[in-house]
Write a protein that holds these residues in place. Structure first.
Motif, PDB file in Angstrom:
ATOM      1  N   GLY A 146       0.820  -1.201   0.000  1.00  5.92           N
ATOM      2  CA  GLY A 146       0.000   0.000   0.000  1.00  5.92           C
ATOM      3  C   GLY A 146       0.852   1.248   0.000  1.00  5.92           C
ATOM      4  N   LEU A 147       1.912   1.211   0.770  1.00  8.40           N
ATOM      5  CA  LEU A 147       2.800   2.368   0.839  1.00  8.40           C
ATOM      6  C   LEU A 147       3.403   2.664  -0.529  1.00  8.40           C
ATOM      7  CD1 LEU A 147       4.319   4.516   2.497  1.00  8.40           C
ATOM      8  CD2 LEU A 147       6.106   2.820   2.863  1.00  8.40           C
ATOM      9  N   MET A 148       3.867   1.581  -1.205  1.00 12.63           N
ATOM     10  CA  MET A 148       4.451   1.782  -2.523  1.00 12.63           C
ATOM     11  C   MET A 148       3.431   2.359  -3.486  1.00 12.63           C
ATOM     12  SD  MET A 148       7.570   1.317  -2.520  1.00 12.63           S
ATOM     13  CE  MET A 148       8.027   1.239  -4.259  1.00 12.63           C
ATOM     14  N   GLU A 149       2.195   1.837  -3.393  1.00  5.94           N
ATOM     15  CA  GLU A 149       1.151   2.374  -4.277  1.00  5.94           C
ATOM     16  C   GLU A 149       0.953   3.855  -4.024  1.00  5.94           C
ATOM     17  OE1 GLU A 149      -2.399   0.077  -3.836  1.00  5.94           O
ATOM     18  OE2 GLU A 149      -1.386  -1.765  -4.420  1.00  5.94           O
ATOM     19  N   ALA A 150       0.852   4.205  -2.736  1.00  2.00           N
ATOM     20  CA  ALA A 150       0.619   5.611  -2.393  1.00  2.00           C
ATOM     21  C   ALA A 150       1.776   6.476  -2.879  1.00  2.00           C
ATOM     22  CB  ALA A 150       0.426   5.758  -0.885  1.00  2.00           C
ATOM     23  N   ILE A 151       3.000   5.977  -2.739  1.00  2.00           N
ATOM     24  CA  ILE A 151       4.155   6.739  -3.227  1.00  2.00           C
ATOM     25  C   ILE A 151       4.048   6.921  -4.743  1.00  2.00           C
ATOM     26  CG2 ILE A 151       6.664   6.671  -3.580  1.00  2.00           C
ATOM     27  CD1 ILE A 151       6.885   5.365  -0.811  1.00  2.00           C
ATOM     28  N   GLY A 152       3.631   5.850  -5.429  1.00  2.00           N
ATOM     29  CA  GLY A 152       3.441   5.944  -6.879  1.00  2.00           C
ATOM     30  C   GLY A 152       2.423   7.010  -7.243  1.00  2.00           C
ATOM     31  N   PHE A 153       1.292   7.024  -6.519  1.00  4.33           N
ATOM     32  CA  PHE A 153       0.278   8.048  -6.796  1.00  4.33           C
ATOM     33  C   PHE A 153       0.846   9.437  -6.527  1.00  4.33           C
ATOM     34  CE2 PHE A 153      -2.763   4.586  -5.211  1.00  4.33           C
ATOM     35  CZ  PHE A 153      -2.852   4.028  -6.466  1.00  4.33           C
ATOM     36  N   GLY A 154       1.650   9.507  -5.460  1.00  4.45           N
ATOM     37  CA  GLY A 154       2.266  10.786  -5.108  1.00  4.45           C
ATOM     38  C   GLY A 154       3.217  11.262  -6.190  1.00  4.45           C
ATOM     39  N   LEU A 155       3.969  10.311  -6.775  1.00  6.60           N
ATOM     40  CA  LEU A 155       4.877  10.682  -7.863  1.00  6.60           C
ATOM     41  C   LEU A 155       4.076  11.167  -9.062  1.00  6.60           C
ATOM     42  CD1 LEU A 155       7.568   7.856  -7.705  1.00  6.60           C
ATOM     43  CD2 LEU A 155       7.789  10.244  -6.981  1.00  6.60           C
ATOM     44  N   ALA A 156       2.938  10.504  -9.310  1.00  5.87           N
ATOM     45  CA  ALA A 156       2.112  10.914 -10.451  1.00  5.87           C
ATOM     46  C   ALA A 156       1.580  12.322 -10.249  1.00  5.87           C
ATOM     47  CB  ALA A 156       0.963   9.931 -10.655  1.00  5.87           C
ATOM     48  N   SER A 157       1.044  12.612  -9.052  1.00  6.95           N
ATOM     49  CA  SER A 157       0.535  13.974  -8.890  1.00  6.95           C
ATOM     50  C   SER A 157       1.679  14.968  -8.725  1.00  6.95           C
ATOM     51  CB  SER A 157      -0.493  14.081  -7.760  1.00  6.95           C
ATOM     52  OG  SER A 157      -0.075  13.380  -6.633  1.00  6.95           O
ATOM     53  N   GLY A 158       2.786  14.501  -8.116  1.00 12.65           N
ATOM     54  CA  GLY A 158       3.948  15.375  -7.989  1.00 12.65           C
ATOM     55  C   GLY A 158       4.543  15.746  -9.342  1.00 12.65           C
ATOM     56  N   ALA A 159       4.458  14.826 -10.302  1.00 14.44           N
ATOM     57  CA  ALA A 159       5.013  15.096 -11.630  1.00 14.44           C
ATOM     58  C   ALA A 159       4.285  16.261 -12.287  1.00 14.44           C
ATOM     59  CB  ALA A 159       4.916  13.849 -12.504  1.00 14.44           C
ATOM     60  N   VAL A 160       2.955  16.195 -12.263  1.00 16.30           N
ATOM     61  CA  VAL A 160       2.173  17.281 -12.861  1.00 16.30           C
ATOM     62  C   VAL A 160       2.416  18.582 -12.101  1.00 16.30           C
ATOM     63  CG1 VAL A 160      -0.149  18.082 -13.372  1.00 16.30           C
ATOM     64  CG2 VAL A 160       0.427  15.684 -13.711  1.00 16.30           C
ATOM     65  N   LEU A 161       2.453  18.446 -10.778  1.00 14.19           N
ATOM     66  CA  LEU A 161       2.693  19.633  -9.950  1.00 14.19           C
ATOM     67  C   LEU A 161       4.056  20.250 -10.263  1.00 14.19           C
ATOM     68  CD1 LEU A 161       1.815  21.470  -7.629  1.00 14.19           C
ATOM     69  CD2 LEU A 161       2.680  19.775  -6.013  1.00 14.19           C
ATOM     70  N   SER A 162       5.052  19.391 -10.512  1.00 15.86           N
ATOM     71  CA  SER A 162       6.395  19.929 -10.736  1.00 15.86           C
ATOM     72  C   SER A 162       6.465  20.717 -12.039  1.00 15.86           C
ATOM     73  CB  SER A 162       7.438  18.817 -10.705  1.00 15.86           C
ATOM     74  OG  SER A 162       7.343  18.030 -11.862  1.00 15.86           O
ATOM     75  N   ILE A 163       5.741  20.266 -13.060  1.00 15.26           N
ATOM     76  CA  ILE A 163       5.753  21.032 -14.321  1.00 15.26           C
ATOM     77  C   ILE A 163       5.246  22.443 -14.061  1.00 15.26           C
ATOM     78  CG2 ILE A 163       4.893  21.161 -16.686  1.00 15.26           C
ATOM     79  CD1 ILE A 163       4.517  18.122 -16.607  1.00 15.26           C
ATOM     80  N   GLY A 164       4.135  22.493 -13.313  1.00 16.48           N
ATOM     81  CA  GLY A 164       3.557  23.807 -13.016  1.00 16.48           C
ATOM     82  C   GLY A 164       4.444  24.639 -12.122  1.00 16.48           C
ATOM     83  N   SER A 165       4.982  24.033 -11.056  1.00 21.68           N
ATOM     84  CA  SER A 165       5.697  24.868 -10.091  1.00 21.68           C
ATOM     85  C   SER A 165       7.078  25.284 -10.586  1.00 21.68           C
ATOM     86  CB  SER A 165       5.771  24.188  -8.726  1.00 21.68           C
ATOM     87  OG  SER A 165       6.101  22.848  -8.861  1.00 21.68           O
ATOM     88  N   VAL A 166       7.700  24.483 -11.430  1.00 23.21           N
ATOM     89  CA  VAL A 166       8.979  24.916 -11.995  1.00 23.21           C
ATOM     90  C   VAL A 166       8.749  26.157 -12.861  1.00 23.21           C
ATOM     91  CG1 VAL A 166      10.794  24.342 -13.658  1.00 23.21           C
ATOM     92  CG2 VAL A 166      10.178  22.716 -11.874  1.00 23.21           C
ATOM     93  N   GLY A 167       7.692  26.124 -13.663  1.00 21.47           N
ATOM     94  CA  GLY A 167       7.373  27.298 -14.475  1.00 21.47           C
ATOM     95  C   GLY A 167       7.171  28.531 -13.606  1.00 21.47           C
ATOM     96  N   LEU A 168       6.406  28.343 -12.542  1.00 24.22           N
ATOM     97  CA  LEU A 168       6.103  29.478 -11.667  1.00 24.22           C
ATOM     98  C   LEU A 168       7.361  30.040 -11.023  1.00 24.22           C
ATOM     99  CD1 LEU A 168       3.802  31.160 -10.406  1.00 24.22           C
ATOM    100  CD2 LEU A 168       3.706  29.501  -8.558  1.00 24.22           C
ATOM    101  N   THR A 169       8.220  29.148 -10.550  1.00 18.05           N
ATOM    102  CA  THR A 169       9.404  29.617  -9.820  1.00 18.05           C
ATOM    103  C   THR A 169      10.407  30.259 -10.780  1.00 18.05           C
ATOM    104  OG1 THR A 169      10.692  29.010  -7.861  1.00 18.05           O
ATOM    105  CG2 THR A 169      10.994  27.611  -9.783  1.00 18.05           C
TER     106      THR A 169
END
Ligand SMILES: Nc1ncnc2c1ncn2[C@@H]1O[C@H](COP(=O)(O)OP(=O)(O)OP(=O)(O)O)[C@@H](O)[C@H]1O
Ligand SMILES: [Mg+2]
Lengths: 256, 438, 295
Positions: free
Chosen positions: C3-26
């Motif tokens: 379960g932990l690995m799954e949650a980390i995977g989901f976190g990476l998926a949402s973190g990936a999209v978030l990183s595209i946006g936040s790198v642009g912003l910063t």
């Protein structure tokens, strides 16, 4: 009179000619009617008390603030209000007061940034040229500029500006925060050395005595206007001028 | 098909439309002109509409004034209450307890024949309820405060089922469907605390196993972890009440993470909108939307006779556009029904005096064996005159009061059979809801 | 554990999209000094344009290119049309931020006016779900993670191996000094707004596609997370924002997996506050105050 004429003969062609420059910030005019010129091989000082507008004059010349009036010519061509990056491409170097290096870049990267406009091999040549002139920089090439001493940082700033071998370099208080000894070295050795080696110098200094002792000519700026325009030694001898920038003289002595 | 709570959300639009009508309605509220025959003996009845009539919530008073006027109009058309004319008086509580206390007290002291109070105002109920209770004035209220869930006030009649009831009804329907393992998912937008607790205690009391209970944030961009937890609890169905966007995202991600095996959804009629069903159709398929989503909502008999009389009254009293808007607002028919029930109770008790007719409110609502079902005030009068007992089933259906004088509503479950309409697939009886509540 | 690995995977998926946006912003902030709160609204615009294009039958990736370019141009126009004139007139940083807030609100409600205030929903096939090293992700999620990694690599190469990258770093570090090196900083700033706008566009469409159902509030809610990632990484630090995005994505998914999902944001932001207490200027900060683009 004879003396002045003799000086003009010694100097080469006029590099920079400024006529009635007025400049300031927003709608506020800080300096007015400033005229000055710098010839080839010359070292010219712009001195004056705190807040007189010395930096403002340089910024106006450098095209980073608003110019209300007047003309600036470089090598006979009008360059009034040209942006700094274009002046740089025409052969003018500028070291602003204060933040004069990229603090997070290494010394080498700072110098490379100075040679941004050059092709790779030209840049390499320029770099070795600069390092020949200031071999002290060699051992610190890999260090971040922010980790260097004040004097070392000045050297980096000068090296950065010299990467393009400008015809004229405008230095805004390069000795701020330096010891008397370093101040003297920067002004008498480096600045004068640059002028004599083909890069004329327009030096803004508060430590007037050293500057005046070294420079060929000088302008005294008071309240945004040129109060005196003469060979540097004459200004130094002038009693009334001593009064105008008392702070300047003692400043040089206090600085250590 | 009218959808109750979704309509509440349309109130802000209605505010804009109707706020300009406050003055007009104040004029109407003083009563239509049909005075009744027996002028000598009959005493008039004053219905105090306790609501904000000034301040930024004045629109509430406007609405409730309109529903009262409609009821008074219908009563007077049928000859009034025991021959007396019914009028609506505006008792302004401004929505602020500090104003409500003196204003309601003054109304009790000065209004003549103040025999019935109606109102909706959760903010001022704490001061209003004891005042009318002590004055022995029956109160028909639509407040939603959970503090009145176990209420002992004798003159207090809450005619709107509260959220706890709706939550319990979700549990009751689950049992009715023969499900034994369900997941419960609530989102902070779209469900209230009391609804959640109603569902959870309901499931427990009815012996339905809850595989997991999750309270999720609304409108998040990912519910992957939450979905995984629900999937691994292996529910037969999911009870979920959230906003449409949250449910769409949640269920789509559910489908993605469960290889397409999505258990049926049991939700509320709040979500019964084309934007929700079309979004769900896109992502979960038409078959899922048509067969596997059950929308539960408060039951409307929507009795044609009662409805047409209510509608007719509104249209007589209000300009066309405003009448149409009022017809779409929930709460108003409930208040209208409440006043008709009270008027029939007065007739039944031969008295407009609170202590005398109060108990008859229950009789008129429940009917009992042999009672004649009536849908209008006039029909009720005729049946009573004929010596029969009656049950009023109005615009909103019948009221089923529990021991706390709260209606435990009958609920209705719909499915979305086609893009155009929904149909009733089950009803949840008040008895089962009561059982769920324990 | 799985379960932990799954949650980390989901976190990476949402973190990936978030990183595209936040790198642009910063990067936008680092180079031009404008903290652009309207970035979230542009993200909403891109989500709606992308939604509309996909509804017209356009392939998602083609739509993403179109949306990125369109959002990049909008972003450039926004800076040229509003922020640069304000800066030129000597607007204070506070005035600028307030201006961006008004622009943000204006765009957000303009979207609501044009597209309506109801949710819209993608009808995307997210692809089959795949499991590997304990992660369970849909094809679409994997593709977006790959997109994020590719963009980050491209961005890294741009910064470190190109002349333009050096100009970006110089402009971010000290604009006057950059000009003194002959760099045309106005063009660098234009380029920055174009590219960060394109990243905003890519993030907007990727976010909308994974969220499925969204409305005109999408970007203003997401801005909250992008700003958090930016602060976590140190304002103006692209690598910091990437890491910050991953930290926020993973910690909120793990929190949602183990605790009350309602509190997952509280946990994620709690972690952020703790990190900021230890490193007030963010994970990637130097002792100095200038931009991390120089790092
Ligand atoms: N960015 C600015 N905006 C507005 N006014 C400024 C700005 N920079 C300087 N000034 C004003 O211009 C005047 C001249 O400043 P300037 O920096 O040119 O003086 P200076 O002769 O260089 O002094 P110092 O020897 O202290 O460097 C001062 O009154 C100062 O307040
Ligand atoms: Mg100065």
């Amino acid at each position: 009179m004879a003396d002045e004429g003799c000086h003009d003969d010694m100097a080469g062609e006029v590099l920079l000619e400024v006529q009635s420059l007025s400049a300031g910030y927003g709608n506020v005019e800080i300096v007015s009617g400033v005229s000055l010129k710098v010839s080839e091989g010359e070292m010219v000082a712009l001195v004056g008390p705190n807040g007189a507008g010395k930096s403002t004059v340089l910024r106006g010349l450098a095209g980073v603030i608003r110019v209300f009036d007047g003309t600036v010519k470089f090598l006979g061509k009008e360059v009034t209000r040209h942006p700094l990056e274009s002046l740089v491409r025409q052969g003018i170097g500028y070291i602003p007061q204060g933040d004069d290096t990229f603090p997070h870049l290494t010394v080498k990267e700072n110098l490379e940034m100075g040679g941004y406009l050059l092709a790779t091999n030209e840049r390499r040549q320029a770099m070795s040229h600069v390092l020949d002139r200031w071999p002290q920089l060699v051992p610190m090439l890999k260090r971040r500029a922010s980790t260097l001493s004040g004097g070392q940082q000045k050297m980096v700033a000068l090296g950065r500006a010299m990467m393009l071998r400008p015809r004229l370099i405008m230095l805004d208080e390069p000795t701020a925060g330096l010891s008397d000894e370093l101040t003297r070295m920067v002004i008498t050795d480096i600045a004068l050395g640059l002028a004599r080696a083909g890069t004329s110098v327009l030096l803004v200094e508060q430590k007037a005595r050293v500057a005046l002792e070294t420079a060929d000519r000088a302008y005294v700026l008071v309240n945004g206007r040129v109060a005196m325009d003469a060979p540097a030694t004459e200004i130094l001898a002038d009693e009334s001028m001593a009064e105008v920038f008392l702070g300047g003289r003692s400043g040089a002595e206090r600085a250590g | 098909m009218r959808v109750r709570r979704a309509q509440v959300r349309s109130v802000p639009v209605a505010i804009v439309l109707l706020s300009s009508l406050a003055l007009l309605l104040a004029a109407c509220g003083t009563g239509p002109s049909s005075s009744s025959g027996g002028t000598h003996k009959a005493t008039p009845v004053t219905v105090g509409v306790v609501a904000p009539f000034t301040g930024n919530q004045a629109f509430i008073g406007t609405f409730f004034g309109a529903a009262c006027s409609a009821a008074a109009y219908v009563v007077d058309q049928a000859g009034g209450v025991l021959g007396g004319k019914m009028t609506c008086a505006h008792v302004d509580n401004t929505g602020d307890p500090a104003d409500a206390e003196p204003n309601v007290a003054r109304a009790i002291a000065t209004l003549s024949n103040f025999d019935l109070a109606v109102g909706l105002d959760s903010a001022t109920a704490a001061v209003t309820v004891p005042l009318v209770e002590n004055a022995h004035i029956p109160l028909v209220t639509l407040n939603g405060l959970s503090q009145y869930d176990n209420n002992t006030n004798q003159y207090f009649w809450r005619v709107e089922p509260d959220d706890t009831n709706q939550g319990a009804a979700l549990a009751a329907y689950t049992l009715q469907r023969g499900l034994h393992n369900v997941a419960v998912v609530f989102a902070n937008l779209g469900s209230s605390e009391s609804e959640v607790s109603g569902t959870i205690t309901g499931l427990k009391n009815l012996g339905v196993h809850t595989t997991i209970t999750l309270n999720i944030p609304s409108d998040a961009t990912s519910y992957a972890s939450e979905v995984t937890r629900v999937i691994s609890s292996h529910p037969q169905a999911i009870i979920m009440d959230g906003d449409p966007q949250t449910e769409t995202t949640f269920f789509t991600q559910y489908k993605q993470l469960s290889n397409g095996h999505v258990p049926p959804l049991i939700t509320t009629t709040d979500l019964l909108s084309t934007s929700f069903t079309s979004a769900m159709t896109k992502n979960l398929g038409a078959s899922f939307v048509q067969h596997d989503i059950a929308f539960l909502g408060y039951y409307f008999s929507n009795n044609a006779t009662a409805m047409s009389q209510y509608k007719n009254a509104l249209e007589k009293l209000l300009p066309k556009k405003e009448a149409e808007t009022d017809l779409t607002l929930s709460g108003l028919p409930t208040e209208y029904d409440g006043i008709i029930v009270a008027a029939l109770a007065m007739t039944m008790a031969h008295s407009t005096n609170g202590p005398t007719y109060n108990a008859d409110i229950l009789k008129v609502s429940e009917g009992g064996p042999g009672a004649v079902v009536v849908h209008t005030y006039a029909a009720g009068l005729a049946a009573l005159k004929a010596g029969k007992s009656i049950q009023y089933v109005g615009v909103d259906g019948a009221f089923h009061f529990n021991a706390s004088h709260n209606v435990s509503g009958q609920f209705q479950v719909f499915d979305q059979t086609s893009s155009s309409g929904s149909s009733t697939i089950a009803t949840v009886t008040p008895a089962l809801v009561t059982q769920a509540l324990g | 554990m799985s379960g932990l690995m799954e949650a980390i995977g989901f976190g990476l998926a949402s973190g990936a999209v978030l990183s595209i946006g936040s790198v642009g912003l910063t990067v936008q902030f680092g180079v031009s000094g404008v903290f652009n709160l309207a970035y979230g609204s542009l993200l909403t615009v891109s989500a709606f344009i992308g939604y509309w294009l996909v509804e017209q039958g356009l392939n998602l990736w083609v739509a993403m290119v179109v949306v990125s370019v369109a959002t990049g141009v909008l972003s450039l126009m926004l800076n040229r049309g509003i922020y640069v004139p304000l800066q030129r007139r000597g607007a204070s940083p506070l005035t600028l931020i307030v201006a961006t807030l008004y622009v943000a609100t204006f765009i957000q409600y303009l979207v609501a006016l044009i597209a309506g205030d109801q949710q819209v929903s993608f009808a995307l096939q997210a692809g089959s779900e795949r499991s590997f090293i304990g992660f369970r992700l849909t094809t679409l999620q994997i593709e977006f993670i790959a997109l994020a990694v590719a963009l980050m690599l491209a961005f890294h190469l741009l910064l470190t191996a190109t002349k333009l990258g050096r100009a970006l770093r110089a402009t971010a570090g000290n604009r006057t000094l950059a000009r003194a090196c002959g760099i045309r900083t106005a063009r660098v700033v234009d380029f920055t707004w174009l590219v960060t706008g394109m990243m905003c566009g890519a993030a907007g469409l990727a976010l909308a596609a994974t969220t499925v159902a969204f409305d005109f509030n999408l970007g203003s809610l997401f801005l909250f997370y992008m700003v958090a990632a930016l602060l976590l990484g140190g304002a103006g630090h692209p690598y910091g924002a990437m890491l910050g995005a991953i930290v926020i994505g993973v910690s909120s998914q793990v929190a949602a997996f183990y605790g009350n999902p309602q509190l997952s944001d509280v946990v994620a932001f709690g972690i952020m506050v703790v990190i900021l207490l230890v490193r007030p200027r963010g994970i990637f900060s130097h002792s100095g105050a200038t931009s991390g683009l120089e790092a």
